[in-house]
Design a protein around this motif. Structure first.
Motif, mmCIF file in Angstrom:
data_model
loop_
_atom_site.group_PDB
_atom_site.id
_atom_site.type_symbol
_atom_site.label_atom_id
_atom_site.label_comp_id
_atom_site.label_asym_id
_atom_site.label_seq_id
_atom_site.Cartn_x
_atom_site.Cartn_y
_atom_site.Cartn_z
ATOM 1 N N GLN A 1 0.823 -1.192 0.000
ATOM 2 C CA GLN A 1 0.000 0.000 0.000
ATOM 3 C C GLN A 1 0.868 1.257 0.000
ATOM 4 O OE1 GLN A 1 -3.467 0.248 -0.146
ATOM 5 N NE2 GLN A 1 -3.239 -1.920 -0.639
ATOM 6 N N PRO A 2 0.565 2.233 -0.865
ATOM 7 C CA PRO A 2 1.351 3.468 -0.879
ATOM 8 C C PRO A 2 1.123 4.276 0.394
ATOM 9 C CG PRO A 2 -0.587 3.679 -2.289
ATOM 10 C CD PRO A 2 -0.529 2.240 -1.854
ATOM 11 N N ALA A 3 2.096 5.129 0.714
ATOM 12 C CA ALA A 3 1.954 5.994 1.882
ATOM 13 C C ALA A 3 0.812 6.973 1.650
ATOM 14 C CB ALA A 3 3.258 6.736 2.127
ATOM 15 N N PRO A 4 0.108 7.344 2.711
ATOM 16 C CA PRO A 4 -0.973 8.331 2.548
ATOM 17 C C PRO A 4 -0.433 9.629 1.973
ATOM 18 C CG PRO A 4 -1.001 7.340 4.752
ATOM 19 C CD PRO A 4 0.276 6.912 4.109
ATOM 20 N N ARG A 5 -1.208 10.259 1.108
ATOM 21 C CA ARG A 5 -0.793 11.538 0.547
ATOM 22 C C ARG A 5 -0.878 12.633 1.612
ATOM 23 N NH1 ARG A 5 -4.255 13.072 -4.239
ATOM 24 N NH2 ARG A 5 -5.905 12.071 -3.033
ATOM 25 N N ILE A 6 -0.012 13.596 1.498
ATOM 26 C CA ILE A 6 0.062 14.685 2.455
ATOM 27 C C ILE A 6 -0.978 15.741 2.090
ATOM 28 C CG2 ILE A 6 1.536 16.523 3.397
ATOM 29 C CD1 ILE A 6 3.947 14.758 2.524
ATOM 30 N N PRO A 7 -1.929 16.029 2.973
ATOM 31 C CA PRO A 7 -2.911 17.078 2.664
ATOM 32 C C PRO A 7 -2.255 18.451 2.788
ATOM 33 C CG PRO A 7 -3.280 16.244 4.880
ATOM 34 C CD PRO A 7 -2.171 15.414 4.298
ATOM 35 N N VAL A 8 -2.383 19.277 1.754
ATOM 36 C CA VAL A 8 -1.645 20.538 1.740
ATOM 37 C C VAL A 8 -2.444 21.638 1.051
ATOM 38 C CG1 VAL A 8 -0.430 19.948 -0.406
ATOM 39 C CG2 VAL A 8 0.595 21.601 1.166
ATOM 40 N N ILE A 9 -2.310 22.849 1.578
ATOM 41 C CA ILE A 9 -2.728 24.068 0.882
ATOM 42 C C ILE A 9 -1.469 24.873 0.618
ATOM 43 C CG2 ILE A 9 -3.926 26.282 1.081
ATOM 44 C CD1 ILE A 9 -6.054 24.904 2.749
ATOM 45 N N VAL A 10 -1.253 25.237 -0.636
ATOM 46 C CA VAL A 10 -0.129 26.099 -0.988
ATOM 47 C C VAL A 10 -0.611 27.542 -0.945
ATOM 48 C CG1 VAL A 10 1.614 26.671 -2.714
ATOM 49 C CG2 VAL A 10 0.818 24.302 -2.482
ATOM 50 N N ASP A 11 0.075 28.377 -0.148
ATOM 51 C CA ASP A 11 -0.265 29.792 -0.020
ATOM 52 C C ASP A 11 0.889 30.585 -0.625
ATOM 53 O OD1 ASP A 11 -2.090 31.872 1.297
ATOM 54 O OD2 ASP A 11 -0.144 32.402 2.151
ATOM 55 N N THR A 12 0.629 31.339 -1.692
ATOM 56 C CA THR A 12 1.721 31.845 -2.516
ATOM 57 C C THR A 12 1.505 33.270 -3.009
ATOM 58 O OG1 THR A 12 2.827 31.524 -4.661
ATOM 59 C CG2 THR A 12 0.616 30.637 -4.463
ATOM 60 N N ASP A 13 2.600 34.024 -3.105
ATOM 61 C CA ASP A 13 2.609 35.291 -3.850
ATOM 62 C C ASP A 13 3.157 34.963 -5.242
ATOM 63 O OD1 ASP A 13 5.123 34.721 -2.758
ATOM 64 O OD2 ASP A 13 5.701 36.827 -2.591
ATOM 65 N N ALA A 14 2.325 34.293 -6.018
ATOM 66 C CA ALA A 14 2.776 33.584 -7.220
ATOM 67 C C ALA A 14 3.391 34.479 -8.276
ATOM 68 C CB ALA A 14 1.603 32.810 -7.826
ATOM 69 N N ASN A 15 3.031 35.758 -8.307
ATOM 70 C CA ASN A 15 3.488 36.632 -9.387
ATOM 71 C C ASN A 15 4.727 37.430 -9.005
ATOM 72 O OD1 ASN A 15 2.934 37.420 -12.093
ATOM 73 N ND2 ASN A 15 2.189 39.410 -11.387
ATOM 74 N N ASN A 16 5.357 37.059 -7.893
ATOM 75 C CA ASN A 16 6.465 37.870 -7.390
ATOM 76 C C ASN A 16 7.691 37.795 -8.296
ATOM 77 O OD1 ASN A 16 8.180 39.347 -5.663
ATOM 78 N ND2 ASN A 16 8.859 37.460 -4.704
ATOM 79 N N GLU A 17 8.272 36.597 -8.467
ATOM 80 C CA GLU A 17 9.392 36.444 -9.409
ATOM 81 C C GLU A 17 9.226 35.128 -10.152
ATOM 82 O OE1 GLU A 17 13.142 35.062 -7.572
ATOM 83 O OE2 GLU A 17 12.693 36.511 -5.990
ATOM 84 N N LEU A 18 9.938 34.044 -9.745
ATOM 85 C CA LEU A 18 9.712 32.775 -10.450
ATOM 86 C C LEU A 18 9.823 31.538 -9.570
ATOM 87 C CD1 LEU A 18 12.783 31.628 -10.707
ATOM 88 C CD2 LEU A 18 12.806 32.806 -12.889
ATOM 89 N N ASP A 19 10.304 31.675 -8.334
ATOM 90 C CA ASP A 19 10.434 30.472 -7.512
ATOM 91 C C ASP A 19 9.088 29.950 -7.052
ATOM 92 O OD1 ASP A 19 10.516 32.921 -6.045
ATOM 93 O OD2 ASP A 19 11.182 31.871 -4.257
ATOM 94 N N ASP A 20 8.111 30.858 -6.819
ATOM 95 C CA ASP A 20 6.777 30.409 -6.416
ATOM 96 C C ASP A 20 6.147 29.508 -7.464
ATOM 97 O OD1 ASP A 20 5.387 32.102 -3.912
ATOM 98 O OD2 ASP A 20 7.090 33.109 -4.823
ATOM 99 N N GLN A 21 6.258 29.900 -8.729
ATOM 100 C CA GLN A 21 5.662 29.102 -9.795
ATOM 101 C C GLN A 21 6.245 27.700 -9.816
ATOM 102 O OE1 GLN A 21 6.859 32.213 -9.978
ATOM 103 N NE2 GLN A 21 6.085 33.329 -11.754
#
Length: 333
Positions: free
Chosen positions: A24-44
């Protein structure tokens, strides 16, 4: 002979569920990504990394906020939407969050439509929906405003979440995400909630500033990566793309490189990577320091503990990012 066959059959029937359980695979990690996506390029790149590791992450949603770079929250929302479209995800919510600061917004939270309400209410709702014994990972890779507002609006979610924040040059002062809303950081440090700082440390190899790629690496290993989408997506610089990898090359073509050899850091990817494999960095528990003005002060004997992540395995993280683009597993809710 018959007895031996019966015993062998019984053993096989007994061992089958054990083997199935082990597979059986490991349970997936529940996550919300909170981002300033348009800042430069690392967020994307961090957002794409999470969205294309669907066998590791159960992505419950994406929320955005505005920092000094990238315009107001609408620009960050649109950039996150582009990345999500290029990653081929469907059914994963995207919500606009705070334009302003924690200190300015907090007194207005009784208003029916305060700044950042959609993202803050979504974070609270998803935290409260987690089953017993499961913590929702909040992965803020910009300022902490949305996270601090959610904790202030609904303090009970502190028992349902784990915050893994990309920010701070600790123990040195400064850092972009921190400086965009220091009061939100001070508030989170004051709350009894699992809090982990994935440090940046500009100019030093011990922080995510050390997770660097060169223009040649980007062109050779990122180009064409990720799923190919049917409808082209217009990038923020005007061109149209059908893969995130090609959009990545375009983002790097519009960014300034530094250091020797010329390179650029994928800061935020480090925070997502250590969730996938904690062995790609070192961590230590310590009493929470205090941010006094712009300086850090360690509090000896402080029983409010936090985790510091440092010393990132640059080669392993970049290699896994490339592998993710080459063999993507698109996230689903």
């Amino acid at each position: 002979m018959l007895t031996i066959r019966v015993l062998a059959l019984a053993a096989a029937v007994f061992l089958l569920p054990v083997a199935m359980l082990a597979a059986q695979p490991a349970p997936r990690i529940p996550v919300i990504v909170d981002t300033d996506a348009n800042n430069e390029l690392d967020d994307q790149h961090a957002l794409a990394y999470v969205l294309l590791n669907g066998d590791t992450f159960r992505v419950e949603g994406v929320t955005v906020n505005a920092t000094r770079g990238g315009g107001d929250v609408r620009g960050h929302y649109e950039e996150a939407r582009r990345v999500m479209a290029l990653c081929g995800v469907a059914g994963i919510p995207l919500h606009a969050g705070a334009n302003g600061s924690f200190e300015a917004i907090r007194p207005t939270m009784r208003q029916p439509d305060f700044d950042g309400k959609a993202a803050v209410d979504f974070i609270i709702a998803r935290a409260e929906a987690q089953p017993a014994g499961t913590r929702l990972v909040l992965l803020p890779i910009g300022k902490l405003t949305n996270i601090a507002l959610a904790l202030a609006r609904s303090p009970g979610i502190a028992k349902k979440v784990r915050i893994v924040w990309l920010g701070s040059n600790y123990p040195a002062p400064g850092e972009y995400n921190q400086d965009n809303d220091p009061e939100s950081l001070r508030y989170v440090l004051s709350v009894e909630v699992p809090f982990e700082m994935v440090v940046v440390r500009y100019g030093t190899p011990s922080g995510t500033d050390g997770i660097r790629v060169t223009p040649d690496e980007v062109k050779a290993t990122f180009a064409g990566g990720g799923p190919r989408v049917g409808t082209p997506v217009m990038g923020r610089h005007g061109e149209a793309f059908t893969t995130f990898g090609d959009y990545s090359v375009n983002l790097f073509a519009h960014i300034k490189f530094d250091r020797t050899p010329p390179s650029r850091a994928l800061y935020d990817v480090g925070a997502a990577a250590i969730l996938k494999n904690p062995a790609w960095a070192t961590s230590r528990r310590q009493g929470a320091p205090a941010l006094v003005g712009t300086q850090w002060e360690d509090r000896v004997g402080n029983t409010r503990m936090i985790t510091i992540w440092e010393n990132f395995n640059r080669d392993a993280i970049v290699a896994d990012f490339v592998r993710t683009l080459q063999s993507p597993v698109v996230a689903r809710p």
